[in-house]
Design an enzyme around this catalytic site. Structure first.
Site, PDB file in Angstrom:
ATOM      1  N   ARG A 125    -165.288   7.097  72.982  1.00 11.73           N
ATOM      2  CA  ARG A 125    -164.485   7.938  73.416  1.00 11.73           C
ATOM      3  C   ARG A 125    -163.862   8.768  72.349  1.00 11.73           C
ATOM      4  O   ARG A 125    -163.476   8.315  71.430  1.00 11.73           O
ATOM      5  CB  ARG A 125    -163.312   7.256  74.136  1.00 11.73           C
ATOM      6  CG  ARG A 125    -162.122   8.217  74.862  1.00 11.73           C
ATOM      7  CD  ARG A 125    -161.015   7.252  75.324  1.00 11.73           C
ATOM      8  NE  ARG A 125    -161.694   6.738  76.642  1.00 11.73           N
ATOM      9  CZ  ARG A 125    -160.638   5.830  77.280  1.00 11.73           C
ATOM     10  NH1 ARG A 125    -159.349   5.930  77.080  1.00 11.73           N
ATOM     11  NH2 ARG A 125    -160.946   5.322  78.266  1.00 11.73           N
ATOM     12  N   THR A 129    -160.034  14.383  72.727  1.00 10.47           N
ATOM     13  CA  THR A 129    -160.106  14.772  74.121  1.00 10.47           C
ATOM     14  C   THR A 129    -160.184  13.576  75.173  1.00 10.47           C
ATOM     15  O   THR A 129    -159.859  13.901  76.408  1.00 10.47           O
ATOM     16  CB  THR A 129    -161.317  15.548  74.325  1.00 10.47           C
ATOM     17  OG1 THR A 129    -162.625  14.530  74.065  1.00 10.47           O
ATOM     18  CG2 THR A 129    -161.824  16.592  73.413  1.00 10.47           C
ATOM     19  N   ASP A 223    -161.020  -6.850  75.013  1.00 14.01           N
ATOM     20  CA  ASP A 223    -161.990  -6.302  74.403  1.00 14.01           C
ATOM     21  C   ASP A 223    -163.391  -7.110  74.483  1.00 14.01           C
ATOM     22  O   ASP A 223    -163.598  -7.915  73.532  1.00 14.01           O
ATOM     23  CB  ASP A 223    -161.870  -5.611  73.227  1.00 14.01           C
ATOM     24  CG  ASP A 223    -162.762  -4.648  72.696  1.00 14.01           C
ATOM     25  OD1 ASP A 223    -164.068  -4.823  72.717  1.00 14.01           O
ATOM     26  OD2 ASP A 223    -162.481  -3.503  72.488  1.00 14.01           O
ATOM     27  N   ASP A 226    -165.405  -6.876  70.918  1.00  9.09           N
ATOM     28  CA  ASP A 226    -164.555  -7.803  70.063  1.00  9.09           C
ATOM     29  C   ASP A 226    -164.757  -9.290  70.126  1.00  9.09           C
ATOM     30  O   ASP A 226    -164.999 -10.071  69.010  1.00  9.09           O
ATOM     31  CB  ASP A 226    -163.172  -7.283  69.778  1.00  9.09           C
ATOM     32  CG  ASP A 226    -163.181  -5.949  68.879  1.00  9.09           C
ATOM     33  OD1 ASP A 226    -164.055  -5.568  68.322  1.00  9.09           O
ATOM     34  OD2 ASP A 226    -161.876  -5.136  69.227  1.00  9.09           O
TER      35      ASP A 226
END
Length: 235
Positions: A125, A129, A223, A226
């Site tokens: 990402r 934006t 996550d 992770d």
């Protein structure tokens, strides 16, 4: 139609439209699967237990996804001299993990299909934006002649999934030849994917309640990348 996904947090009723139900393949919500989810959703699960347990779920997802691919008849001779009318994949298979988290699913695919070819897609990402951006892809030159398992443990907003699907389509892969494999899926992500690709098949082990204001799944898992690769450990 309502899918009842019995998860670690208890039964969750997720209402999705008829088109989504025809293309979403939710693993049978057995007690064993719920026990596995209880382990990986536990914030105190250590790295070894998290990797091993999530691998068991991913193996089920891979097996389910492979069953959705096209097959053709083939006859073989058994050791007693008889003919068995069997099946074999109609197309070669290519696994495409979305780097990094999707690579956690690569081992289980290779375990059940040792000769499978593997492509890679890296999408992140954009910090400005907030939109998914393609940074890298490496795919077989003839991937358009393959059945493709697109691998990413998390289907949250659907942005990354849509970007990855577009990469495959741009390389000539037919939408009907793609199966998206996700450990967890949010209703919002499923809806976003099927708004643009209504016939795309999705295999998942759980449909979450919703996304929170930060686009994290509820009840969620944190996550995944992770936790799987051990980069969530405090210094």
């Amino acid at each position: 139609m309502t899918i009842t996904a019995t998860q670690a947090a208890g039964p969750v009723d997720v209402t999705v439209n008829e088109t989504v139900n025809e293309t979403v393949h939710l693993l049978p919500q057995t007690r064993q699967l719920r026990a596995l989810h209880t382990v990986i959703r536990d914030r105190h699960a250590d790295l070894g237990r998290f990797v091993t347990t999530s691998g068991r779920i991913i193996r089920q997802l891979i097996e389910t996804a492979l069953d959705l691919l096209p097959y053709e008849p083939v006859d073989v001779q058994t050791p007693v001299g008889e003919t068995y009318h069997g099946l074999r994949p109609a197309k070669p298979i290519c696994g495409v993990p979305v780097v990094r988290a999707g690579e956690s699913m690569e081992h289980e695919l290779r375990a059940v299909s040792p000769g499978v070819r593997i492509g890679k897609i890296l999408i992140q990402r954009d910090k400005v934006t907030k939109l998914p951006r393609l940074y890298y892809s490496a795919l077989p030159a003839d991937i358009d002649r393959h059945s493709v398992l697109l691998l990413d443990p998390m289907l949250a907003t659907g942005g990354t999934a849509l970007a990855a699907v577009e990469v495959l389509l741009d390389h000539g892969v037919a939408e009907d030849d793609i199966v998206f494999v996700a450990l967890l899926s949010a209703p919002e992500g499923i809806a976003a994917v099927h708004a643009r690709h209504p016939n795309l098949r999705i295999v998942t082990s759980a449909i979450e309640e919703r996304l929170n204001e930060n686009a994290y799944m509820i009840p969620g898992i944190g996550d995944f990348g992770d936790r799987y690769f051990g980069t969530d450990v405090p210094r």
